[in-house]
Design a protein around this motif. Structure first.
Motif, mmCIF file in Angstrom:
data_model
loop_
_atom_site.group_PDB
_atom_site.id
_atom_site.type_symbol
_atom_site.label_atom_id
_atom_site.label_comp_id
_atom_site.label_asym_id
_atom_site.label_seq_id
_atom_site.Cartn_x
_atom_site.Cartn_y
_atom_site.Cartn_z
ATOM 1 N N ASP A 1 0.805 -1.233 0.000
ATOM 2 C CA ASP A 1 0.000 0.000 0.000
ATOM 3 C C ASP A 1 0.835 1.278 0.000
ATOM 4 O O ASP A 1 0.291 2.366 -0.174
ATOM 5 C CB ASP A 1 -0.950 0.013 1.199
ATOM 6 C CG ASP A 1 -2.157 -0.871 0.966
ATOM 7 O OD1 ASP A 1 -2.889 -0.622 -0.005
ATOM 8 O OD2 ASP A 1 -2.347 -1.821 1.740
ATOM 9 N N ALA B 1 -0.232 3.731 -5.500
ATOM 10 C CA ALA B 1 -1.237 3.699 -4.429
ATOM 11 C C ALA B 1 -1.342 5.080 -3.790
ATOM 12 O O ALA B 1 -2.442 5.560 -3.475
ATOM 13 C CB ALA B 1 -0.862 2.651 -3.385
ATOM 14 N N ARG B 2 -0.202 5.720 -3.613
ATOM 15 C CA ARG B 2 -0.191 7.058 -3.003
ATOM 16 C C ARG B 2 -0.830 8.081 -3.943
ATOM 17 O O ARG B 2 -1.534 8.999 -3.487
ATOM 18 C CB ARG B 2 1.235 7.444 -2.628
ATOM 19 C CG ARG B 2 1.827 6.496 -1.582
ATOM 20 C CD ARG B 2 3.205 6.915 -1.153
ATOM 21 N NE ARG B 2 3.163 8.178 -0.445
ATOM 22 C CZ ARG B 2 4.218 8.977 -0.242
ATOM 23 N NH1 ARG B 2 5.408 8.610 -0.715
ATOM 24 N NH2 ARG B 2 4.094 10.102 0.400
ATOM 25 N N LEU C 1 -3.221 7.350 -6.100
ATOM 26 C CA LEU C 1 -4.660 7.054 -6.045
ATOM 27 C C LEU C 1 -5.312 7.664 -4.811
ATOM 28 O O LEU C 1 -6.453 8.129 -4.861
ATOM 29 C CB LEU C 1 -4.892 5.539 -6.037
ATOM 30 C CG LEU C 1 -4.855 4.837 -7.385
ATOM 31 C CD1 LEU C 1 -4.776 3.323 -7.194
ATOM 32 C CD2 LEU C 1 -6.054 5.200 -8.242
ATOM 33 N N ARG C 2 -4.590 7.680 -3.694
ATOM 34 C CA ARG C 2 -5.144 8.243 -2.447
ATOM 35 C C ARG C 2 -5.032 9.765 -2.398
ATOM 36 O O ARG C 2 -5.483 10.384 -1.434
ATOM 37 C CB ARG C 2 -4.420 7.637 -1.237
ATOM 38 C CG ARG C 2 -4.708 6.153 -1.000
ATOM 39 C CD ARG C 2 -4.275 5.704 0.388
ATOM 40 N NE ARG C 2 -2.854 5.844 0.616
ATOM 41 C CZ ARG C 2 -1.937 4.877 0.432
ATOM 42 N NH1 ARG C 2 -2.329 3.696 0.014
ATOM 43 N NH2 ARG C 2 -0.659 5.099 0.672
ATOM 44 N N GLU D 1 -2.219 11.430 -2.161
ATOM 45 C CA GLU D 1 -1.082 11.832 -1.322
ATOM 46 C C GLU D 1 0.066 12.394 -2.156
ATOM 47 O O GLU D 1 0.909 13.127 -1.646
ATOM 48 C CB GLU D 1 -0.587 10.640 -0.502
ATOM 49 C CG GLU D 1 -1.619 10.129 0.487
ATOM 50 C CD GLU D 1 -1.248 8.773 1.070
ATOM 51 O OE1 GLU D 1 -2.101 8.196 1.777
ATOM 52 O OE2 GLU D 1 -0.134 8.281 0.808
ATOM 53 N N THR E 1 -8.100 1.176 -10.149
ATOM 54 C CA THR E 1 -8.271 1.783 -8.828
ATOM 55 C C THR E 1 -8.152 0.740 -7.714
ATOM 56 O O THR E 1 -7.951 1.097 -6.561
ATOM 57 C CB THR E 1 -9.624 2.515 -8.723
ATOM 58 O OG1 THR E 1 -10.667 1.602 -9.097
ATOM 59 C CG2 THR E 1 -9.666 3.730 -9.619
ATOM 60 N N ARG F 1 -6.451 -2.746 -5.762
ATOM 61 C CA ARG F 1 -5.100 -3.072 -5.279
ATOM 62 C C ARG F 1 -4.587 -4.336 -5.968
ATOM 63 O O ARG F 1 -4.755 -5.442 -5.459
ATOM 64 C CB ARG F 1 -5.154 -3.273 -3.761
ATOM 65 C CG ARG F 1 -5.629 -2.044 -3.000
ATOM 66 C CD ARG F 1 -6.002 -2.327 -1.557
ATOM 67 N NE ARG F 1 -4.878 -2.673 -0.699
ATOM 68 C CZ ARG F 1 -4.606 -3.895 -0.293
ATOM 69 N NH1 ARG F 1 -5.356 -4.921 -0.662
ATOM 70 N NH2 ARG F 1 -3.573 -4.094 0.500
#
Ligand code: AMP
Length: 125
Positions: free
Chosen positions: A11, A16-17, A19-20, A22, A53, A55
């Motif tokens: 994660d 992933a970052r 997508l979030r 961040e 989107t 994982r």
């Protein structure tokens, strides 16, 4: 360094970052199933990455575990992005690196979309 595509999903990986929210990206498309954005180190005049989107480490992981809705949504997004960017008539290339021999560097499935010039043969001869 290329990744081991059989490892569990991490994660903390860079996509992933993104997508979030961040980390920033230059997005060209987003829906429930996919995010598409410009590669930070483009290898062609147009170089877009399309990521699911969900994982998933790699195409192998995605094809084994994703639902039919995730798979169809993701691949429809890839086609949509190519059409929207005007790549279909001149042509373009799709590429997904998997694991060590494929030299996959980011452990979240991504399809590269290259275009904007004649790309030549697939591998150096
Ligand atoms: P791969 O070797 O298939 O794993 O390719 C990873 C790709 O991700 C490379 O083309 C990188 O330039 C690209 N990349 C790495 N970090 C970022 C980022 N923060 N934003 C956009 N593209 C990135």
């Amino acid at each position: 360094m290329p990744i081991d595509a059989t490892l569990p999903y991490d994660d903390a990986n860079i996509f992933a970052r993104i997508l979030r929210g961040e980390l920033p990206c230059t997005a060209v498309f987003r829906d429930q199933w996919a995010l598409a954005f410009h590669d930070i180190n483009p290898q062609a005049p147009t170089h877009i990455l399309v990521i699911p989107t969900g994982r998933y480490v790699s195409m192998d992981d995605f094809s084994a575990r994703a639902s039919d809705a995730e798979i169809s949504g993701f691949f429809r997004a890839v086609g949509h992005v190519a059409r929207t960017l005007g790549l279909v008539e001149p042509g373009y290339r799709l590429l997904a690196n998997v694991g060590q021999d494929g030299h996959q560097e980011v452990p979240h499935l991504h399809i590269h979309l290259f275009g904007g010039k004649p790309l030549g043969p697939m591998l150096a001869r």
